[in-house]
Design an enzyme around this catalytic site. Sequence first.
Site, PDB file in Angstrom:
ATOM      1  N   ASN A  36    -146.912  -2.724  63.490  1.00  0.00           N
ATOM      2  CA  ASN A  36    -147.273  -1.323  63.340  1.00  0.00           C
ATOM      3  C   ASN A  36    -148.096  -1.141  62.065  1.00  0.00           C
ATOM      4  O   ASN A  36    -147.882  -1.824  61.058  1.00  0.00           O
ATOM      5  CB  ASN A  36    -146.047  -0.394  63.388  1.00  0.00           C
ATOM      6  CG  ASN A  36    -144.963  -0.706  62.387  1.00  0.00           C
ATOM      7  OD1 ASN A  36    -144.798  -1.834  61.974  1.00  0.00           O
ATOM      8  ND2 ASN A  36    -144.213   0.307  62.001  1.00  0.00           N
ATOM      9  N   GLU A  38    -149.354   2.063  59.800  1.00  0.00           N
ATOM     10  CA  GLU A  38    -149.231   3.513  59.616  1.00  0.00           C
ATOM     11  C   GLU A  38    -150.401   4.055  58.800  1.00  0.00           C
ATOM     12  O   GLU A  38    -151.209   3.298  58.246  1.00  0.00           O
ATOM     13  CB  GLU A  38    -147.892   3.816  58.934  1.00  0.00           C
ATOM     14  CG  GLU A  38    -146.728   3.365  59.799  1.00  0.00           C
ATOM     15  CD  GLU A  38    -145.363   3.748  59.270  1.00  0.00           C
ATOM     16  OE1 GLU A  38    -145.252   4.120  58.085  1.00  0.00           O
ATOM     17  OE2 GLU A  38    -144.400   3.675  60.070  1.00  0.00           O
ATOM     18  N   CYS A  47    -148.360   1.721  66.967  1.00  0.00           N
ATOM     19  CA  CYS A  47    -147.179   0.864  67.168  1.00  0.00           C
ATOM     20  C   CYS A  47    -147.583  -0.608  67.258  1.00  0.00           C
ATOM     21  O   CYS A  47    -148.726  -0.934  67.636  1.00  0.00           O
ATOM     22  CB  CYS A  47    -146.480   1.230  68.464  1.00  0.00           C
ATOM     23  SG  CYS A  47    -145.724   2.855  68.517  1.00  0.00           S
ATOM     24  N   GLU A  49    -146.699  -2.786  69.500  1.00  0.00           N
ATOM     25  CA  GLU A  49    -146.998  -3.229  70.869  1.00  0.00           C
ATOM     26  C   GLU A  49    -148.442  -2.911  71.243  1.00  0.00           C
ATOM     27  O   GLU A  49    -149.152  -3.742  71.818  1.00  0.00           O
ATOM     28  CB  GLU A  49    -146.078  -2.540  71.882  1.00  0.00           C
ATOM     29  CG  GLU A  49    -144.598  -2.813  71.680  1.00  0.00           C
ATOM     30  CD  GLU A  49    -143.908  -1.795  70.794  1.00  0.00           C
ATOM     31  OE1 GLU A  49    -144.485  -1.411  69.750  1.00  0.00           O
ATOM     32  OE2 GLU A  49    -142.801  -1.376  71.136  1.00  0.00           O
ATOM     33  N   CYS A  80    -141.787   2.406  72.823  1.00  0.00           N
ATOM     34  CA  CYS A  80    -141.921   3.856  73.048  1.00  0.00           C
ATOM     35  C   CYS A  80    -142.673   4.116  74.361  1.00  0.00           C
ATOM     36  O   CYS A  80    -143.274   3.213  74.954  1.00  0.00           O
ATOM     37  CB  CYS A  80    -142.633   4.519  71.877  1.00  0.00           C
ATOM     38  SG  CYS A  80    -144.423   4.348  71.919  1.00  0.00           S
ATOM     39  N   CYS A  83    -146.406   3.122  74.521  1.00  0.00           N
ATOM     40  CA  CYS A  83    -146.599   1.670  74.622  1.00  0.00           C
ATOM     41  C   CYS A  83    -146.247   1.164  76.021  1.00  0.00           C
ATOM     42  O   CYS A  83    -146.888   0.248  76.535  1.00  0.00           O
ATOM     43  CB  CYS A  83    -145.776   0.958  73.562  1.00  0.00           C
ATOM     44  SG  CYS A  83    -146.445   1.222  71.896  1.00  0.00           S
TER      45      CYS A  83
HETATM   46  N1  THU Z   1    -142.984   1.875  66.268  1.00  0.00           N
HETATM   47  C1  THU Z   1    -143.471   0.737  66.839  1.00  0.00           C
HETATM   48  O1  THU Z   1    -144.259   0.005  66.234  1.00  0.00           O
HETATM   49  N2  THU Z   1    -143.069   0.434  68.101  1.00  0.00           N
HETATM   50  C2  THU Z   1    -142.183   1.167  68.836  1.00  0.00           C
HETATM   51  O2  THU Z   1    -141.921   0.847  69.982  1.00  0.00           O
HETATM   52  C3  THU Z   1    -141.561   2.356  68.246  1.00  0.00           C
HETATM   53  C4  THU Z   1    -142.077   2.781  66.922  1.00  0.00           C
HETATM   54  C5  THU Z   1    -143.402   2.196  64.892  1.00  0.00           C
HETATM   55  C6  THU Z   1    -144.311   3.378  64.773  1.00  0.00           C
HETATM   56  C7  THU Z   1    -144.051   3.831  63.353  1.00  0.00           C
HETATM   57  O3  THU Z   1    -144.895   3.103  62.474  1.00  0.00           O
HETATM   58  C8  THU Z   1    -142.619   3.413  63.093  1.00  0.00           C
HETATM   59  O4  THU Z   1    -142.275   2.499  64.111  1.00  0.00           O
HETATM   60  C9  THU Z   1    -141.624   4.566  63.106  1.00  0.00           C
HETATM   61  O5  THU Z   1    -141.763   5.320  64.240  1.00  0.00           O
END
Ligand code: THU
Length: 126
Positions: A36, A38, A47, A49, A80, A83
């Site tokens: 991920n 941000e 994310c 994935e 999520c 994804c």
């Molecule tokens: N996140 C992912 O990378 N994958 C997921 O399936 C759920 C959430 C990340 C997004 C964000 O940077 C952090 O987790 C908190 O939501």
Amino acid sequence: MADAEKARAQAYAPYSKFKVGAALLTRGGRIVHGCNVENASFGLSICAERNAVWKAVSEGERDFVAVAVTAGRAGGASPCGACRQVLHEFAPGLVVYWRDGEGRIVERTIGDLLREPFVWPRRRGK
Ligand code: THU
């Protein structure tokens, strides 16, 4: 899962502090990592994935057989909804592994996780 942990080490998550790694296995046996990433404008964050899928597709890979996702042993990172839709686009038969909040590895198919994906409507007879 070991590759997902390696991918997680590159995560950029200064806001949520929730680091996620994904390892996408291609039918040809290649493993593509994603983490991920941000942003200060939170909604722009991506994310692990989807990052792995974008990377793979941009490198000519579109045929995936499995993905492993981890947010660490105490994390719990079931993919999520966004994804799931993106993974389904390229691999409707994908096997998905993740670690739950207790550190156990869970295995499901993408079809289990997203029962009725959006698919582009094709006109009949075409
Ligand atoms: N996140 C992912 O990378 N994958 C997921 O399936 C759920 C959430 C990340 C997004 C964000 O940077 C952090 O987790 C908190 O939501």
